[in-house]
Design a protein around this motif. Structure first.
Motif, short mmCIF file in Angstrom:
data_model
loop_
_atom_site.label_atom_id
_atom_site.label_comp_id
_atom_site.label_asym_id
_atom_site.label_seq_id
_atom_site.Cartn_x
_atom_site.Cartn_y
_atom_site.Cartn_z
N GLY A 90 -41.89 22.91 -11.18
CA GLY A 90 -42.80 22.11 -10.38
C GLY A 90 -42.87 22.63 -8.96
N SER A 91 -43.17 21.73 -8.01
CA SER A 91 -43.32 22.15 -6.61
C SER A 91 -41.98 22.18 -5.88
N CYS A 92 -41.18 21.14 -6.03
CA CYS A 92 -39.95 21.04 -5.24
C CYS A 92 -38.87 22.02 -5.67
N GLY A 93 -38.58 22.08 -6.98
CA GLY A 93 -37.57 23.01 -7.45
C GLY A 93 -37.93 24.45 -7.14
N ALA A 95 -40.02 25.48 -4.66
CA ALA A 95 -39.98 25.68 -3.20
C ALA A 95 -38.55 25.91 -2.73
N ALA A 96 -37.61 25.12 -3.26
CA ALA A 96 -36.21 25.30 -2.89
C ALA A 96 -35.69 26.65 -3.35
N PHE A 97 -36.08 27.09 -4.55
CA PHE A 97 -35.64 28.38 -5.08
C PHE A 97 -36.20 29.54 -4.24
N LEU A 98 -37.48 29.47 -3.90
CA LEU A 98 -38.12 30.56 -3.15
C LEU A 98 -37.83 30.49 -1.65
N ARG A 99 -37.36 29.30 -1.18
CA ARG A 99 -37.16 29.06 0.25
C ARG A 99 -38.46 29.24 1.03
N GLN A 100 -39.54 28.77 0.44
CA GLN A 100 -40.84 28.79 1.10
C GLN A 100 -41.72 27.69 0.52
N PRO A 101 -42.74 27.24 1.29
CA PRO A 101 -43.56 26.13 0.81
C PRO A 101 -44.30 26.46 -0.49
N VAL A 102 -44.46 25.45 -1.31
CA VAL A 102 -45.26 25.55 -2.53
C VAL A 102 -46.26 24.42 -2.50
N TYR A 103 -47.54 24.76 -2.41
CA TYR A 103 -48.61 23.77 -2.33
C TYR A 103 -49.36 23.74 -3.65
N GLY A 124 -50.42 9.12 -11.05
CA GLY A 124 -51.43 9.25 -10.01
C GLY A 124 -51.08 10.24 -8.91
N LEU A 125 -50.26 11.25 -9.23
CA LEU A 125 -49.85 12.25 -8.25
C LEU A 125 -50.45 13.60 -8.66
N ARG A 126 -51.58 13.94 -8.06
CA ARG A 126 -52.29 15.15 -8.47
C ARG A 126 -51.98 16.33 -7.55
N ALA A 127 -51.99 16.10 -6.24
CA ALA A 127 -51.64 17.17 -5.30
C ALA A 127 -50.21 16.92 -4.80
N ILE A 128 -49.34 17.94 -4.93
CA ILE A 128 -47.95 17.82 -4.47
C ILE A 128 -47.60 19.08 -3.69
N TRP A 129 -47.27 18.88 -2.41
CA TRP A 129 -46.92 20.00 -1.53
C TRP A 129 -45.46 19.86 -1.12
N SER A 130 -44.67 20.86 -1.43
CA SER A 130 -43.25 20.79 -1.14
C SER A 130 -42.83 21.91 -0.21
N THR A 131 -41.99 21.56 0.78
CA THR A 131 -41.49 22.52 1.76
C THR A 131 -39.96 22.43 1.81
N PRO A 132 -39.26 23.58 1.72
CA PRO A 132 -37.80 23.52 1.76
C PRO A 132 -37.29 23.14 3.14
N ILE A 133 -36.20 22.39 3.18
CA ILE A 133 -35.49 22.07 4.42
C ILE A 133 -34.30 23.01 4.47
N GLN A 160 -48.90 20.45 10.50
CA GLN A 160 -48.18 19.97 11.67
C GLN A 160 -47.21 18.85 11.29
N LEU A 161 -47.66 17.94 10.44
CA LEU A 161 -46.79 16.85 9.98
C LEU A 161 -45.62 17.39 9.17
N ILE A 162 -45.90 18.36 8.31
CA ILE A 162 -44.85 18.96 7.49
C ILE A 162 -43.81 19.64 8.37
N ASP A 163 -44.26 20.39 9.38
CA ASP A 163 -43.34 21.08 10.29
C ASP A 163 -42.43 20.07 10.99
N MET A 164 -43.01 19.00 11.50
CA MET A 164 -42.22 17.98 12.19
C MET A 164 -41.22 17.34 11.23
#
Length: 272
Positions: A90-93, A95-103, A124-133, A160-164
């Motif tokens: 998926g998006s989160c796993g 993104a964490a593996f690649l260490r970069q955002p997955v949109y 009801g979750l169609r768009a999921i954007w994940s960014t590693p911390i 901008q919101l994601i970066d913050m």
């Protein structure tokens, strides 16, 4: 209202949100409460968007939801097997593996969601954007995710919101990790240790210190150093302990200011 005025208002709201979160972190609030506050503040900035913070386990193998007040329970339970830190999770796993955002524009059609897309779609979750911390050492602390009910990709406002959000989440997670490590060292030390306020009143002692004096830690809480140091050396010991306590408070303030500086702000409510 002009576009410039709207943008200035939005920036002011973000700065105020950042200040409130830094206050929360500096106060030592529980991590999950701080991260839920972060999620709610971010959700307020974008209509129709839901958000979540997931934490990585100590082995860097799995993610888990820690702050996701708006995400359906059915989704959180169903997606758990697909929160491994690995490719095509998926998006989160991923993104964490690649260490970069997955949109992910659409969970119904994206190849990363081939095995678990139905879980997102039925909730009801169609768009999921994940960014590693990520920590300063590039260790995965977790992920920050944004969710929308229709297929779409992020625009500049979202970035901008994601970066913050990822910056603030990193500060909160690392600050809490430092607190836990210090607590373990303090409590488990064989050497007597104590913490006082500026007036010399005992705030906390470890078991070793209390045992040396024949007290329990609870019995020493609130006592003055003068109350427990007697004899000819009492004044010298008192001066030394007070000096050390002031140095320690200054060190704590320096650490807090440096941590907050990574987000472009100084924490409020920290003793100077």
């Amino acid at each position: 209202m002009t576009r410039l005025a709207t943008e200035n208002t939005r920036r002011a709201a973000l700065l105020e949100s950042q200040r409130r979160l830094l206050d929360r972190i500096a106060s030592g609030a529980p991590l999950h409460e701080t991260l839920e506050m972060l999620v709610e503040l971010i959700e307020q900035q974008a209509s129709g968007m839901r958000a979540a913070v997931l934490l990585a386990d100590s082995g860097q193998q799995q993610l888990r939801f820690v702050a996701a007040p708006s995400i359906p329970e059915d989704y959180k339970v169903g997606i758990e097997p697909y929160l491994r830190i690995a490719p095509d999770m998926g998006s989160c796993g991923t993104a964490a593996f690649l260490r970069q955002p997955v949109y992910t524009r659409d969970t119904a059609t994206d190849p990363l969601w081939e095995n678990c897309g139905q879980i997102a779609v039925r909730n009801g979750l169609r768009a999921i954007w994940s960014t590693p911390i990520l920590s300063d050492g590039n260790i995965v602390l977790g992920t920050f995710a944004m969710y929308y009910g229709e297929p779409r990709l992020p625009v500049e406002e979202h970035i901008q919101l994601i970066d913050m959000a990822t910056q603030m989440a990193r500060v909160a997670i690392e600050a809490k990790g430092d607190d836990e490590m210090l607590r373990m060292v303090f409590e488990g030390a064989s050497t007597g240790m104590l913490i006082t306020d500026l007036a010399g009143k005992i705030v906390r002692t470890n078991q070793a210190f209390a045992k040396m004096l024949g007290y329990t830690p609870a019995e020493l809480h609130g006592k003055s150093i003068v109350d427990i140091v007697q004899g000819e050396d009492s004044e010298a010991v008192t001066r030394e302990l007070l000096s050390l306590s002031r140095q320690e408070i200054g060190a704590i303030d320096t650490i807090a200011a440096r941590t907050a500086g990574s987000c472009g702000a100084r924490p409020h409510g920290v003793a100077a």
